[in-house]
Write an enzyme that holds these catalytic residues in place. Sequence first.
Site, PDB file in Angstrom:
ATOM      1  N   HIS A 145      68.655  43.655  12.533  1.00  0.00           N
ATOM      2  CA  HIS A 145      67.760  43.051  11.538  1.00  0.00           C
ATOM      3  C   HIS A 145      68.150  43.489  10.134  1.00  0.00           C
ATOM      4  O   HIS A 145      68.227  42.688   9.214  1.00  0.00           O
ATOM      5  CB  HIS A 145      66.301  43.418  11.842  1.00  0.00           C
ATOM      6  CG  HIS A 145      65.312  42.566  11.123  1.00  0.00           C
ATOM      7  ND1 HIS A 145      64.578  43.023  10.061  1.00  0.00           N
ATOM      8  CD2 HIS A 145      64.962  41.272  11.279  1.00  0.00           C
ATOM      9  CE1 HIS A 145      63.804  42.036   9.615  1.00  0.00           C
ATOM     10  NE2 HIS A 145      64.024  40.963  10.342  1.00  0.00           N
ATOM     11  N   HIS A 152      66.236  35.312   6.125  1.00  0.00           N
ATOM     12  CA  HIS A 152      64.868  34.991   5.695  1.00  0.00           C
ATOM     13  C   HIS A 152      64.931  33.971   4.564  1.00  0.00           C
ATOM     14  O   HIS A 152      66.004  33.612   4.121  1.00  0.00           O
ATOM     15  CB  HIS A 152      64.151  36.257   5.215  1.00  0.00           C
ATOM     16  CG  HIS A 152      64.087  37.296   6.292  1.00  0.00           C
ATOM     17  ND1 HIS A 152      65.049  38.244   6.457  1.00  0.00           N
ATOM     18  CD2 HIS A 152      63.186  37.477   7.278  1.00  0.00           C
ATOM     19  CE1 HIS A 152      64.748  38.991   7.505  1.00  0.00           C
ATOM     20  NE2 HIS A 152      63.620  38.549   8.028  1.00  0.00           N
ATOM     21  N   HIS A 212      65.463  34.359  14.307  1.00  0.00           N
ATOM     22  CA  HIS A 212      64.581  35.338  14.941  1.00  0.00           C
ATOM     23  C   HIS A 212      64.295  34.968  16.396  1.00  0.00           C
ATOM     24  O   HIS A 212      64.055  35.838  17.223  1.00  0.00           O
ATOM     25  CB  HIS A 212      63.292  35.512  14.131  1.00  0.00           C
ATOM     26  CG  HIS A 212      63.497  36.272  12.839  1.00  0.00           C
ATOM     27  ND1 HIS A 212      64.030  35.687  11.716  1.00  0.00           N
ATOM     28  CD2 HIS A 212      63.283  37.579  12.523  1.00  0.00           C
ATOM     29  CE1 HIS A 212      64.108  36.610  10.752  1.00  0.00           C
ATOM     30  NE2 HIS A 212      63.663  37.756  11.210  1.00  0.00           N
ATOM     31  N   HIS A 272      53.587  35.383   8.327  1.00  0.00           N
ATOM     32  CA  HIS A 272      54.171  36.468   9.122  1.00  0.00           C
ATOM     33  C   HIS A 272      54.376  37.731   8.280  1.00  0.00           C
ATOM     34  O   HIS A 272      54.257  38.843   8.770  1.00  0.00           O
ATOM     35  CB  HIS A 272      55.444  35.955   9.795  1.00  0.00           C
ATOM     36  CG  HIS A 272      56.668  36.764   9.543  1.00  0.00           C
ATOM     37  ND1 HIS A 272      57.375  36.684   8.366  1.00  0.00           N
ATOM     38  CD2 HIS A 272      57.315  37.675  10.318  1.00  0.00           C
ATOM     39  CE1 HIS A 272      58.402  37.516   8.437  1.00  0.00           C
ATOM     40  NE2 HIS A 272      58.390  38.129   9.594  1.00  0.00           N
ATOM     41  N   HIS A 276      53.605  42.225   8.648  1.00  0.00           N
ATOM     42  CA  HIS A 276      54.577  43.282   8.340  1.00  0.00           C
ATOM     43  C   HIS A 276      53.972  44.304   7.372  1.00  0.00           C
ATOM     44  O   HIS A 276      54.044  45.506   7.584  1.00  0.00           O
ATOM     45  CB  HIS A 276      55.822  42.678   7.680  1.00  0.00           C
ATOM     46  CG  HIS A 276      56.845  42.198   8.658  1.00  0.00           C
ATOM     47  ND1 HIS A 276      57.776  43.033   9.217  1.00  0.00           N
ATOM     48  CD2 HIS A 276      57.105  40.969   9.166  1.00  0.00           C
ATOM     49  CE1 HIS A 276      58.565  42.341  10.037  1.00  0.00           C
ATOM     50  NE2 HIS A 276      58.173  41.082  10.022  1.00  0.00           N
ATOM     51  N   PHE A 309      62.197  45.114   5.472  1.00  0.00           N
ATOM     52  CA  PHE A 309      63.095  44.442   6.416  1.00  0.00           C
ATOM     53  C   PHE A 309      64.103  45.392   7.057  1.00  0.00           C
ATOM     54  O   PHE A 309      64.452  45.252   8.218  1.00  0.00           O
ATOM     55  CB  PHE A 309      63.856  43.318   5.730  1.00  0.00           C
ATOM     56  CG  PHE A 309      63.040  42.076   5.501  1.00  0.00           C
ATOM     57  CD1 PHE A 309      62.059  41.698   6.394  1.00  0.00           C
ATOM     58  CD2 PHE A 309      63.276  41.275   4.391  1.00  0.00           C
ATOM     59  CE1 PHE A 309      61.314  40.540   6.186  1.00  0.00           C
ATOM     60  CE2 PHE A 309      62.540  40.117   4.180  1.00  0.00           C
ATOM     61  CZ  PHE A 309      61.557  39.752   5.075  1.00  0.00           C
ATOM     62  N   HIS A 312      56.946  38.982  16.319  1.00  0.00           N
ATOM     63  CA  HIS A 312      57.831  37.815  16.241  1.00  0.00           C
ATOM     64  C   HIS A 312      57.696  36.896  17.442  1.00  0.00           C
ATOM     65  O   HIS A 312      57.992  35.711  17.374  1.00  0.00           O
ATOM     66  CB  HIS A 312      59.277  38.237  15.993  1.00  0.00           C
ATOM     67  CG  HIS A 312      59.537  38.339  14.523  1.00  0.00           C
ATOM     68  ND1 HIS A 312      59.902  37.244  13.766  1.00  0.00           N
ATOM     69  CD2 HIS A 312      59.375  39.361  13.657  1.00  0.00           C
ATOM     70  CE1 HIS A 312      59.981  37.613  12.499  1.00  0.00           C
ATOM     71  NE2 HIS A 312      59.662  38.888  12.397  1.00  0.00           N
TER      72      HIS A 312
HETATM   73 CU1  C2O Z   1      63.180  39.258   9.907  1.00  0.00          CU
HETATM   74 CU2  C2O Z   1      59.506  39.529  10.555  1.00  0.00          CU
HETATM   75  O1  C2O Z   1      61.271  39.504   9.851  1.00  0.00           O
END
Ligand code: C2O
Length: 590
Positions: free
Chosen positions: A166, A187, A196, A319, A323, A339, A352
């Site tokens: 990631h 992203h 993802h 989303h 995070h 990230f 995810h």
């Molecule tokens: Cu690559 Cu939830 O992020």
Amino acid sequence: MSLLLNSSFTGASSACLLQRERSRRRRLHVPGVTCRQGSNGDRSDAARQQQSPPLLDRRDMLLGLGGLYGVTAGPKVLAAPIMPPDLSKCYPATAPALDNKCCPPYDPGETISEYSFPATPLRVRRPAHIVKDDQEYMDKYKEAVRRMKNLPADHPWNYYQQANIHCQYCNYAYHQQNTDDVPIQVHFSWIFLPWHRYYLHFYERILGKLIDDDTFTIPFWNWDTKDGMTFPAIFQDAASPLYDPKRDQRHVKDGKILDLKYAYTENTASDSEIIRENLCFIQKTFKHSLSLAELFMGDPVRAGEKEIQEANGQMEVIHNAAHMWVGEPDGYKENMGDFSTAARDSVFFCHHCNVDRMWDIYRNLRGNRVEFEDNDWLDSTFLFHDENEQLVKVKMSDCLNPTKLRYTFEQVPLPWLGKINCQKTAETKSKATTELSLTRVNEFGTTAQALDASNPLRVIVARPKKNRKKKEKQEKVEVIQIKDIQVTTNETARFDVYVAVPYGDLAGPDYGEFAGSYVRLAHRMKGSDGTAEQVPKKKGKLKLGITPLLEDIDAEDADKLVVTLVLRTGSVTVGGVSINLLQTDSTAAI
Ligand code: C2O
């Protein structure tokens, strides 16, 4: 003995659930969904060509326009799909939390093969708050993660190597091939959901392999329903391999409700109010973006494009809040809030998994049509280590239908599809607004403006057309576009957008109806000397569909709208606000 498969799950996709919801709610329109296993849109090239009119290949188009780029020193657009990087060249990542180090060990002798898609029975992903009580499953899940953590540190399946993937693709460790230095970023664009999806798929398959269970699935954090809206308890036991100490402890315990509009300040509303707000946000996200995939998924990004503005879709925006809410509130916001470190927390994959499920539902609602009939999307290619320890390449077009990857989601109720009171119309429509409370609101003008947390930016924006007929609305969606969004620090930035009807050129005190948000996670950047931090240079843009919103607030006959940008956190300037009509790609509606 199969642990998860239960015939009542495997026979139908979530589309069937949607159909059931549809009969409950007559307004829901789900085109072309058939409730047969494996029916949700097989995306072979042939099928693709059969089902939709061939679109002009963008490369041909540019060839046709060749002269244009030939004579002028215009931008060099390669117009090709993003391809995997040259793995021999991994650069220090812009990831100070990891000391800028997240490159994997490189094996020059390793060959890249085609991925053999699994031939397992359909694996069923279940909600995290439900699997909690399935001891047999939980033992397996924990054992798989324990084994992943115990692998040699340089094994591509090792827990931290997996997490580093990631970081590599978010924090600029790899550049696109045949470009000077255009990084691969997964992203802020139409790549977000598919990349993802593959990442999660391989992670899940590897975990299954480690415990020799071909039916293994990662649970989804079912944050779109009341019972799933708290931090999943299965990740909270400090003695479990699923535990991660680097979280915001105020949020992960004691049944605190997740706030999908979180901006590093605590929402003081009641639990039931936050739940309603969350469900409304999800409902609006679907409702406002069903007619045009980029509104949900993000804008195109093509090979070699360096200066394009980052544009994430509203699903990525939603989303991001989880995070931020899970990660530590200070410092590098580890693990989830940055990230580079996010995937070091096992809840990342559970989160995810739900994001992936949201995409699947979106797809089903749109009759499973291909989101972008564009080879620069469909042919984008990624590299992963698969469940057989092979380095494999996979194409975007092969992951659009989860059935091909042999998984599906347990059907659970979708409360946000039901009737919820999400409008503030009482206030916006109130005729009681006295003239005294009205203020003059100007057009945006031509100079960039800094957002100010204590004084929201309010602008009056002309609509391209009013009183549009149903057919016109089906052909074109009305979209608020905010351009040249510049986040001026490395910290998280968020602003929310509201829409109201003006009184002439005057605005009432109420901001009106919530339309959507812009969110950029904290993202550390390194300077040219490779160490010192510098602020992001890339600008972003935001597109919010408002056709259904205007219907909801009865604003179809307004010439102009008041758009209000409320800065919630961070430091942001914006370069312009306009309202445009964009060609739709679906007539689906809820
Ligand atoms: Cu690559 Cu939830 O992020």
